[in-house]
Design a protein around this motif. Structure first.
Motif, PDB file in Angstrom:
ATOM      1  N   GLY A  70       0.835 -21.098  60.332  1.00 45.06           N
ATOM      2  CA  GLY A  70       1.219 -19.984  61.191  1.00 45.06           C
ATOM      3  C   GLY A  70       0.605 -20.036  62.571  1.00 45.06           C
ATOM      4  O   GLY A  70       0.646 -19.038  63.306  1.00 45.06           O
TER       5      GLY A  70
ATOM      6  N   SER B 195       6.219 -22.079  64.325  1.00 48.36           N
ATOM      7  CA  SER B 195       6.340 -21.357  63.070  1.00 48.36           C
ATOM      8  C   SER B 195       7.809 -21.259  62.690  1.00 48.36           C
ATOM      9  O   SER B 195       8.678 -21.068  63.547  1.00 48.36           O
TER      10      SER B 195
ATOM     11  N   PRO C 115       8.256 -15.942  58.447  1.00 45.40           N
ATOM     12  CA  PRO C 115       7.271 -15.356  57.534  1.00 45.40           C
ATOM     13  C   PRO C 115       7.292 -15.908  56.116  1.00 45.40           C
ATOM     14  O   PRO C 115       6.369 -15.653  55.344  1.00 45.40           O
ATOM     15  N   ARG C 116       8.342 -16.667  55.760  1.00 46.47           N
ATOM     16  CA  ARG C 116       8.423 -17.171  54.392  1.00 46.47           C
ATOM     17  C   ARG C 116       7.938 -18.612  54.307  1.00 46.47           C
ATOM     18  O   ARG C 116       8.134 -19.391  55.237  1.00 46.47           O
TER      19      ARG C 116
END
Length: 256
Positions: free
Chosen positions: A172, A220, A223-224
């Motif tokens: 991230g 990135s 979020p997964r």
């Protein structure tokens, strides 16, 4: 009305008006015994250099086929120069990467061995066969180059510094890929590379080496946590949509 050509084959031979081409054993077997084609049938040929040509079967036998070139149906066009380096994964999924990366326009596929890579042997001839089949089926006019596997340090040592390298960072630490691709050197650039790590991620030492490389930009993918094959194709799709040839219209005259 012109005949619709449904069968496309990749060949290594030069393609030019008035020329002829002899096919390899496997391709001859495919035309004769699988498709049941004979003399007079027409197929499309491409070699990544001379566009796509309509060719007519002059003769076909056990292990051989001779074709005459009739007409060039599509000229060769410039394609995006996007490299995909990825940590090898299990057989069926690495085949999937080769197929779908070819469909998505990757110009080079380069397996990279990392500290956490679970697969230590890669059959590059199998990767090439999958890439050729995908190119034949998707109206692509070229086949991506397949590089021999390299250790991550060796890949970074050999990487051209003028080619920006996007590293999909599962920690991230990078900015969202869509934001990064919308800015120079990626937006409007002609050269780019993508690096996908192994399942389990890069080791700390490898992340340090990547961050020290001036041509590397971490990004990135949201979020997964994505599987390696999903990440590779997602990154390619993002690049094509923002900076690649998905900004172009479908060529006229290309059959659906």
């Amino acid at each position: 009305m012109s005949q619709k050509i449904e069968t496309r084959l990749f060949v290594h031979a030069d393609l030019a008006e008035g020329g002829s081409v002899g096919l390899e054993k496997d391709q001859s077997h495919y035309l004769k015994n699988v498709l049941r084609l004979g003399a007079g049938a027409r197929v499309a040929l491409f070699n990544g250099r001379d566009g796509e040509w309509v060719a007519e079967i002059e003769g076909i036998g056990k292990g051989w086929t001779s074709l005459s070139l009739i007409d060039r149906s599509r000229p060769q066009r410039e394609e995006p120069d996007i490299w995909l380096a990825f940590a090898p994964i299990k057989r069926a999924r690495i085949d999937f990467i080769a197929q779908k990366a070819t469909e998505l326009g990757a110009s080079l596929l380069w397996p990279v061995l990392t500290e956490r890579t679970m697969v230590d042997r890669v059959k590059t001839d199998r990767l090439l066969a999958n890439a050729i089949e995908a190119a034949e089926q998707t109206a692509r006019l070229s086949v991506p180059e397949i590089r021999e596997p390299a250790r991550l340090d060796a890949l970074l040592d050999a990487w051209p510094e003028e080619r920006p390298l996007i590293v999909c960072d599962e920690t991230g630490g990078g900015n969202p890929i869509a934001h990064v691709l919308s800015e120079p050197p990626f937006k409007g650039g002609t050269l780019c590379g993508l690096l996908i790590g192994p399942e389990g991620g890069f080791a700390d030492r490898e992340l340090d080496r990547l961050r020290q490389s001036s041509f590397v930009t971490p990004v990135s993918l949201g979020p997964r946590l994505l599987r390696a094959d999903t990440a590779a194709l997602a990154a390619l799709a993002c690049w094509q949509a923002v900076a690649g040839d998905w900004t172009m219209k479908r060529p006229e005259g290309l059959d659906p």
